[in-house]
Motif scaffolding. Structure first.
Motif, PDB file in Angstrom:
ATOM      1  N   MET A 172      32.680 129.079 -20.623  1.00 25.96           N
ATOM      2  CA  MET A 172      32.364 130.480 -19.724  1.00 25.96           C
ATOM      3  C   MET A 172      33.820 131.062 -19.081  1.00 25.96           C
ATOM      4  N   PHE A 173      33.713 132.413 -18.648  1.00 27.94           N
ATOM      5  CA  PHE A 173      34.894 133.081 -18.315  1.00 27.94           C
ATOM      6  C   PHE A 173      34.755 132.779 -16.564  1.00 27.94           C
ATOM      7  N   SER A 203      31.640 131.903 -12.452  1.00 28.49           N
ATOM      8  CA  SER A 203      32.217 132.281 -13.702  1.00 28.49           C
ATOM      9  C   SER A 203      30.988 133.412 -14.035  1.00 28.49           C
ATOM     10  N   LEU A 204      31.184 133.995 -15.197  1.00 27.12           N
ATOM     11  CA  LEU A 204      30.272 135.090 -15.523  1.00 27.12           C
ATOM     12  C   LEU A 204      29.160 134.394 -16.425  1.00 27.12           C
ATOM     13  N   CYS A 205      28.000 134.713 -16.337  1.00 26.58           N
ATOM     14  CA  CYS A 205      26.872 134.196 -16.573  1.00 26.58           C
ATOM     15  C   CYS A 205      26.975 133.961 -18.024  1.00 26.58           C
ATOM     16  N   VAL A 206      26.030 132.976 -18.622  1.00 21.27           N
ATOM     17  CA  VAL A 206      26.050 132.898 -19.808  1.00 21.27           C
ATOM     18  C   VAL A 206      24.643 133.265 -20.252  1.00 21.27           C
ATOM     19  N   THR A 228      25.716 139.314 -20.734  1.00 20.39           N
ATOM     20  CA  THR A 228      26.107 137.900 -20.749  1.00 20.39           C
ATOM     21  C   THR A 228      27.498 137.684 -21.474  1.00 20.39           C
ATOM     22  N   PHE A 229      27.993 136.472 -21.143  1.00 20.35           N
ATOM     23  CA  PHE A 229      29.462 136.318 -21.615  1.00 20.35           C
ATOM     24  C   PHE A 229      29.471 134.784 -21.903  1.00 20.35           C
ATOM     25  N   LEU A 240      30.114 137.718 -30.360  1.00 14.06           N
ATOM     26  CA  LEU A 240      30.767 138.819 -29.419  1.00 14.06           C
ATOM     27  C   LEU A 240      31.067 137.924 -27.942  1.00 14.06           C
ATOM     28  N   SER A 241      32.019 138.262 -27.234  1.00 14.92           N
ATOM     29  CA  SER A 241      32.316 137.325 -26.057  1.00 14.92           C
ATOM     30  C   SER A 241      31.559 138.318 -24.921  1.00 14.92           C
ATOM     31  N   GLU A 242      31.063 139.290 -24.916  1.00 12.87           N
ATOM     32  CA  GLU A 242      30.294 140.090 -24.011  1.00 12.87           C
ATOM     33  C   GLU A 242      29.112 140.850 -24.889  1.00 12.87           C
ATOM     34  N   PHE A 243      28.013 140.236 -24.300  1.00 18.68           N
ATOM     35  CA  PHE A 243      26.927 140.902 -25.028  1.00 18.68           C
ATOM     36  C   PHE A 243      25.594 141.034 -24.032  1.00 18.68           C
TER      37      PHE A 243
END
Length: 472
Positions: A172-173, A203-206, A228-229, A240-243
């Motif tokens: 997670m970021f 964090s940013l959500c997965v 999501t990240f 991808l890291s962000e999608f």
């Protein structure tokens, strides 16, 4: 100023004899002795409009010297075309230069590599290929809302900031407002998250799944569709890291109903794109055919592959049965198929492309391969999980029936060494009016990659975020 008419409307309505105004970007320009041609695209359609103009125009010399990519406004009469390849064209009466180009414009008429275009992501929507891809992306988003809306689902905006690692993978970021040059520490030398904006590590959500479950257990059926990240250091054509993720959740739904919905959704996406974007699909198919010829490879008509999936029954097989099929197939795999280990892409593609020769849904995976929230089977070894596999890519959808039993969920959280405190609200769903429920997730970019036949996922998202790449 004249009202602008879209090029797509001109080709759809064919307003012969009408004087209209179009605005767009030059795809090409060709000069002859008595008159000149320019080809214009405004992004509204795959089609381009041919503009004919002659030396009687006051700014003819200036216009005839324009370079590819220049932006113009054209007023003229729509007439039947005398040339091949288009039904109508425009006889220009006035051309206004809105923005000219110079020789440094990076998109020239000759073929340009996809790798180069990723470095020019701010300009690639002007190309024939990427205009097609991103119009298809739009149609697939509209199809998603129509599919779930027509079936009584409510659209949910799940949070992007979270204190929960829903997948338990730790990729997670982190989000912080702290001064990174002066991080506050506790007496034990650990980061003092009490000084953070939210008073805890965030964090940013997965995934939006857990929040969607909350709403499904009160509103019956919901779906999320948002960013999501994943901080997974993967430099592959599939990551991808962000999608964007599409995640429906349904109360009173078992795995079989979940699988049926997933299959219907895939078929609907294909049908919708075939209906709304036939020109774009054909343009992308022509691109793939050209690339196959250039690389001396066999051309696989992905439109025909999609057509077959659209009309196919989605077969079903358990994970255990799949391992038996793979192990006795005689096929040489890079990764040996073994019970208890996740299926690899090569295994998934073998099942879909060779064994079943069509889409297949694999169910009941080993629980050690899957997340904590999946419903446990009575055998104590497997969970009610599913993956939807399609020819060409392998897995495209993953989902499960969720564990509604409070005791079993708590035990699984403990077995996986997870901290249950951040999940207190999720756990309470099993305490207050629990019920059978299910859901799945579809990575939007993976679906676009599948329907367009593009090989690299970075080519189906406007601005790709990957390791060491956060430009634009």
């Amino acid at each position: 100023m004249s009202k602008r008419t879209l090029i797509k409307d001109i080709f759809q309505n064919k307003p012969i004899g009408e004087n209209l105004c179009v605005k767009g970007w030059l795809r090409s320009i060709r000069n002859s002795k008595n008159f000149s041609f320019m080809v214009l695209n405004d992004g509204s359609a795959q089609s381009t409009l041919q503009i004919v103009f002659d030396p009687n125009m006051s700014n003819y010399d200036e216009v005839s010297k324009l370079l590819i990519g220049s932006c113009v406004s054209v007023e003229g009469e729509v007439v039947e075309s005398q040339g091949k390849g288009q039904s109508v064209e425009m006889q220009a009466k006035n051309i206004e230069i809105l923005g000219s180009n110079d020789e440094s414009y990076p998109l020239q008429k000759k073929a340009t590599s996809l790798e180069f275009l990723r470095e020019q992501a701010h300009l690639r929507p002007r190309t024939n290929l990427f205009g097609a891809i991103f119009r298809i992306r739009h149609h697939m988003a509209m199809a998603t809302h129509q599919f779930f809306g027509d079936r009584g689902f409510y659209y949910l905006n799940s949070p992007i900031l979270t204190a929960v690692d829903a997948e338990g993978a730790g990729e997670m970021f982190n989000v912080t407002t702290m001064d990174l040059g002066n991080i506050k520490k506790t007496d034990k030398g650990e980061v003092d998250f009490s000084k953070e904006y939210f008073g805890k590590q965030t964090s940013l959500c997965v995934t939006g799944q857990l929040e969607a479950e909350c709403f499904a257990m009160g509103m019956g059926a919901v779906y999320t569709f948002g960013p999501t990240f994943r901080a997974e250091n993967s430099n592959t054509p599939r990551h991808l890291s962000e999608f964007w993720m599409i995640e429906p959740e349904m109360a009173f739904m078992d795995l079989d109903g979940n699988a049926e919905l997933a299959a219907d959704y895939i078929k609907f996406l294909i049908s919708y794109v075939f209906e709304k974007a036939p020109d774009e699909m054909q343009a992308i198919s022509n691109y793939h055919k050209f690339q196959a010829k250039q690389n001396k490879e066999e051309f696989v008509d992905h439109i025909a592959v999609l057509e077959k999936v659209k009309n196919s029954k989605f077969e079903k097989i358990t994970y255990t049965e799949a391992i038996d099929v793979l192990s006795t197939s005689g096929k040489k795999f890079d990764f040996k198929p073994e019970w208890g280990v996740e299926l690899q892409t090569e295994h998934e593609r073998f099942l879909a492309e060779e064994h079943f020769n069509g889409p297949v849904i694999v169910t009941d995976y080993p629980k050690d391969c899957k997340a904590f929230y999946m419903k446990q089977n009575d055998d104590g070894k497997t969970v009610r999980a599913m993956d939807v596999l399609v020819p060409g890519v392998g897995e495209i959808i993953g989902g499960s029936q969720r564990e509604e039993d409070l005791g079993k969920l708590l035990k699984r959280i403990e077995e996986m060494g997870m901290d249950k405190e951040p999940l207190w609200w999720y756990i309470e769903l099993r305490k207050f009016g629990t019920a059978e429920h299910s859901g799945f997730g579809l990575g939007f970019e993976r679906a676009i990659r599948y329907i367009t036949g593009m090989k690299n996922i970075r080519d189906v998202i406007p601005f790709a975020r990957t390791p060491n790449n956060c430009d634009f």
